[in-house]
Design an enzyme around this catalytic site. Structure first.
Site, PDB file in Angstrom:
ATOM      1  N   ASN A  18      -5.276   7.997   3.807  1.00  0.00           N
ATOM      2  CA  ASN A  18      -4.935   7.362   5.076  1.00  0.00           C
ATOM      3  C   ASN A  18      -3.480   7.658   5.397  1.00  0.00           C
ATOM      4  O   ASN A  18      -2.593   7.398   4.579  1.00  0.00           O
ATOM      5  CB  ASN A  18      -5.131   5.837   4.976  1.00  0.00           C
ATOM      6  N   GLU A  19      -3.268   8.244   6.545  1.00  0.00           N
ATOM      7  CA  GLU A  19      -1.901   8.450   7.048  1.00  0.00           C
ATOM      8  C   GLU A  19      -0.944   8.964   5.970  1.00  0.00           C
ATOM      9  O   GLU A  19      -0.031   8.257   5.539  1.00  0.00           O
ATOM     10  CB  GLU A  19      -1.354   7.155   7.653  1.00  0.00           C
ATOM     11  N   HIS A  77      -2.824  -8.708  12.728  1.00  0.00           N
ATOM     12  CA  HIS A  77      -3.078  -7.494  13.501  1.00  0.00           C
ATOM     13  C   HIS A  77      -4.373  -7.677  14.271  1.00  0.00           C
ATOM     14  O   HIS A  77      -5.362  -8.162  13.732  1.00  0.00           O
ATOM     15  CB  HIS A  77      -3.189  -6.297  12.556  1.00  0.00           C
ATOM     16  N   ARG A  88       0.859  -1.195   0.000  1.00  0.00           N
ATOM     17  CA  ARG A  88       0.000   0.000   0.000  1.00  0.00           C
ATOM     18  C   ARG A  88       0.885   1.232   0.000  1.00  0.00           C
ATOM     19  O   ARG A  88       2.113   1.111  -0.087  1.00  0.00           O
ATOM     20  CB  ARG A  88      -0.896  -0.022   1.231  1.00  0.00           C
ATOM     21  N   GLU A  95      -7.404   5.532  15.251  1.00  0.00           N
ATOM     22  CA  GLU A  95      -6.955   4.132  15.234  1.00  0.00           C
ATOM     23  C   GLU A  95      -6.103   3.850  16.455  1.00  0.00           C
ATOM     24  O   GLU A  95      -5.314   4.698  16.885  1.00  0.00           O
ATOM     25  CB  GLU A  95      -6.077   3.843  14.012  1.00  0.00           C
ATOM     26  N   GLU A  98      -1.646  -7.882   7.015  1.00  0.00           N
ATOM     27  CA  GLU A  98      -1.962  -7.573   8.415  1.00  0.00           C
ATOM     28  C   GLU A  98      -2.914  -8.594   9.025  1.00  0.00           C
ATOM     29  O   GLU A  98      -3.709  -8.272   9.907  1.00  0.00           O
ATOM     30  CB  GLU A  98      -2.490  -6.148   8.512  1.00  0.00           C
TER      31      GLU A  98
HETATM   32  C1  GLA Z   1      -1.955   2.151  10.322  1.00  0.00           C
HETATM   33  C2  GLA Z   1      -2.963   2.058   9.206  1.00  0.00           C
HETATM   34  C3  GLA Z   1      -3.862   0.892   9.321  1.00  0.00           C
HETATM   35  C4  GLA Z   1      -3.138  -0.330   9.783  1.00  0.00           C
HETATM   36  C5  GLA Z   1      -2.451  -0.041  11.066  1.00  0.00           C
HETATM   37  C6  GLA Z   1      -1.789  -1.284  11.595  1.00  0.00           C
HETATM   38  O1  GLA Z   1      -2.299   2.960  11.332  1.00  0.00           O
HETATM   39  O2  GLA Z   1      -3.710   3.233   9.036  1.00  0.00           O
HETATM   40  O3  GLA Z   1      -4.442   0.676   8.053  1.00  0.00           O
HETATM   41  O4  GLA Z   1      -2.207  -0.698   8.825  1.00  0.00           O
HETATM   42  O5  GLA Z   1      -1.495   0.964  10.847  1.00  0.00           O
HETATM   43  O6  GLA Z   1      -0.653  -1.070  12.295  1.00  0.00           O
END
Ligand code: GLA
Length: 635
Positions: free
Chosen positions: A150-151, A356, A112, A305, A353
């Site tokens: 995202n991020e 996770h 990603r 998150e 993940e």
């Molecule tokens: C980030 C991402 C999530 C996921 C988490 C897991 O914060 O935004 O999509 O990958 O990490 O650590």
């Protein structure tokens, strides 16, 4: 603007990826969400390939059904634009629009965050998918907010980025002469004769130019912001009432300046992933929360998150003990988060993940984890009223992303760990029960009685004036070593460092003295210093304590204080150990109702207590069992 739209009280939920599951699971999801008290989920964060399976061809059928089901279950949706993960067709059609590493290697799809934020094709594809989502869902009753991307954090060193960088530099400096001067271009023959000669700071033979590197981070932050704004405008136009945000992530590698970005989002959202297995995880969580609230200007923000159980960090996977998920959430809620959100709702079966943790673990609802999720979700409506008042802080720590970035290099005057120095002040004050804000070096300091500036290596002229004004007006400033070593162009402040504030501190710093690792330098009656000391010459300041040992520094000032205007400026010329900072804060009478392992945050008439210890804690009249949390009327 009210956010998330239509979600009452505190938000509870997480990233929800129904596209990874057969439809028969979706009804179960909604049922379990209701059982757990979930009222908000983020959908579609990485769903681009399922939403636009071929360029310009959309498949919204599945998302329509998901949105409808969630709405019927009373659950709001943070609908994401999926631009953090372009689909395989995109990488094949526009290979130049995936990011290029500093070593020149262009990346391919397969993971990603593989995109070149400066590539026209990526920008266009991003606008297109954002527009298609806006057109279809702007009026959907489940839509509670837009979650853009995202991020943000994936930097690129491509030819596209290089071109955009030059334009950014031209706007900033106006002329090549000004650029050459700002970057100290004559050093190592780096004087540019044409704009085209300026590259992104790609891999080079030896140490790069720090000014070049820093400008590239600033540029990348601005380039990503442009990408965000383009989407925001499209979404805003489709439905002005739905709040828009993106989730910030934390790391020195992240070229995003949250002080600049915070004004561009309707709510500050933050992803908190503490990396430590022990009680430092609680410290990190509190640090993240106080930073987020401060970026939000002291108001509400949202923990977007966190991990429900096992956290993956650079030290490997770390399990969360029973109760810890709720306590971490309460650290954030007590410090201003308007809820507790997680990555992710249901643990994935496959993909990178798959291990996770999630609110619904692989083993399903009959698990310790899910029982805790239900229990905590059930408790949240009962405390929402208390989370309405602002968090009050009289002390601020200066947070300078640019000092963090600028101390990433290998060219520094000695070992300096900016984040650790900030975290240390935060940790020692937290253990003394003091809840702090963070402040931008050039931000408004007027509401604070004390501002602590740990190792603010880079101080712009404007920031220096801000500190002068704060102190002259009656503030107490406490700065530590390497303050104002360089200006905004990474050029050294001459004649005593300190950002030119030698008169404010009443001292000059005349020499940097990195110390051998592991050795302590004792201070008279004040604990000890380690790793870095400075030689200080008094110019009007009083010496609070001296070094007891050390070749050049023996008997020289270690901590000083200088009255200035209505206030006073303290200077700590070394890296103090925790006990020494504690001793200094004792002297400055900084203390609050909490203590090590017991967070106490007062908000209006309410007091939040989170007991992370294995013992019962008593705070005033309130007794909190080991590992529990309470929200009560403040005494
Ligand atoms: C980030 C991402 C999530 C996921 C988490 C897991 O914060 O935004 O999509 O990958 O990490 O650590």
């Amino acid at each position: 603007m009210d956010w998330p739209k239509g979600v009452d009280g505190l938000s509870y939920g997480g990233d929800y990826n129904p596209e990874q599951w057969p439809e028969e699971v979706w009804d179960d999801d909604v049922m379990l969400m209701r059982e757990a008290g979930v009222n908000l989920v983020n959908v579609g964060v990485f769903a681009w390939s399922r939403l636009e399976p071929r360029e310009g061809e959309y498949d919204f059928g599945w998302l329509d059904r998901v949105m409808d089901k969630l709405h019927a279950g009373g659950i709001g949706v943070g609908l994401a634009t999926p631009t953090a993960s372009p689909p395989p067709w995109f990488g094949i059609a526009y290979p130049d629009a995936l990011n290029t590493r500093p070593d020149g290697v262009r990346q391919v799809h397969g993971s990603r965050d593989t995109y070149d934020v400066c590539a026209p094709a990526y920008r266009e594809a991003s606008r297109r998918i954002a527009g298609a989502l806006a057109e279809r869902y702007a009026g959907h009753p489940a839509l509670a907010m837009w979650h853009v991307h995202n991020e943000y954090g994936s930097a690129t060193y491509s030819p596209h980025a290089e071109r955009a960088f030059r334009t950014w530099l031209q706007e900033k400096y106006g002329s090549l002469d000004a650029l050459n001067e700002a970057w100290w271009g004559s050093f190592w023959s780096q004087h540019y004769g044409e704009w085209e000669q300026v590259l992104a700071p790609r891999a080079t033979q030896y140490l790069p130019n720090p000014a070049h590197e820093l400008d590239y981070k600033r540029f990348t932050s601005d380039a990503m912001l442009e990408h965000y704004r383009e989407q925001r405008e499209i979404l805003r136009e489709a439905n002005p009432e739905v709040p828009i945000t993106t989730n910030f992530v934390f790391g020195q590698w992240v070229p995003v300046d949250p002080w600049k970005w915070a004004g561009e989002v309707d709510l500050v959202a933050f992803d908190s992933y503490p990396s430590a297995p022990d009680e430092r995880a609680e410290q990190q969580s509190a640090l993240h929360a106080d930073l987020s609230r401060s970026w939000a200007g002291g108001g509400d923000w949202l923990l977007m998150e966190q991990a429900a159980a096992t956290v993956h960090s650079k030290d490997g996977a770390i399990a969360k003990a029973p109760g810890r998920m709720a306590r971490h959430s309460m650290i954030h809620i007590s410090r201003g988060s308007k809820g507790a959100m997680f990555f992710q709702w249901r643990a994935g079966r496959g993909g990178a993940e798959q291990w996770h943790s999630a609110l619904v673990p692989h083993a399903g609802k009959h698990t310790r984890m899910f029982r805790e999720v239900v229990e905590f979700g059930g408790a949240l409506p009962g405390i929402a009223h208390a989370a309405g008042s602002p968090v009050e802080a009289e002390v601020a720590i200066l947070w300078s992303p640019e000092s963090w970035w600028a101390t990433a290099g290998a060219h520094l005057p000695g070992p300096v760990d900016y984040l650790e120095n900030v975290a240390q002040i935060h940790r020692v004050l937290r253990d003394r029960g003091v809840v702090v804000d963070f402040a931008a070096p050039e931000g408004d300091l007027s509401k604070y009685s004390t501002v602590i500036a740990p190792t603010t290596y880079m101080l712009s002229g404007a920031a220096a004036e801000n500190l002068r004004w704060f102190t002259a007006g009656g503030g107490r400033l406490v700065a530590s070593y390497l303050t104002g070593a360089v200006d905004e162009h990474c050029q050294v402040w001459l004649d005593g460092y300190l950002g030119g504030l030698t008169d404010l501190f009443g001292i000059r710093v005349t020499e940097h003295l990195p110390q051998p690792g592991g050795e302590l330098r004792a201070l008279w009656n004040f604990g000890a210093a380690e790793r870095f000391c400075e030689l200080v010459e008094l110019r009007g300041a009083q010496c609070v304590t001296q070094y007891a040992t050390g070749d050049v520094i023996e008997n020289q000032p270690a901590v000083t204080v200088n009255p200035f205007g209505e206030g006073e400026a303290w200077y700590v010329s070394c890296k103090l150990v925790d006990e020494a900072w504690d001793r200094l804060f004792e002297e400055l009478q900084l203390a609050g109702p909490g203590c090590a392992g017991v967070d106490v945050v007062d908000r209006g008439e309410w007091r939040f207590i989170v007991n992370h210890t294995e013992r019962e804690a008593q705070v005033g009249q309130v007794v909190v069992p080991a590992g529990a949390w309470t929200v009560d009327k403040r005494p």
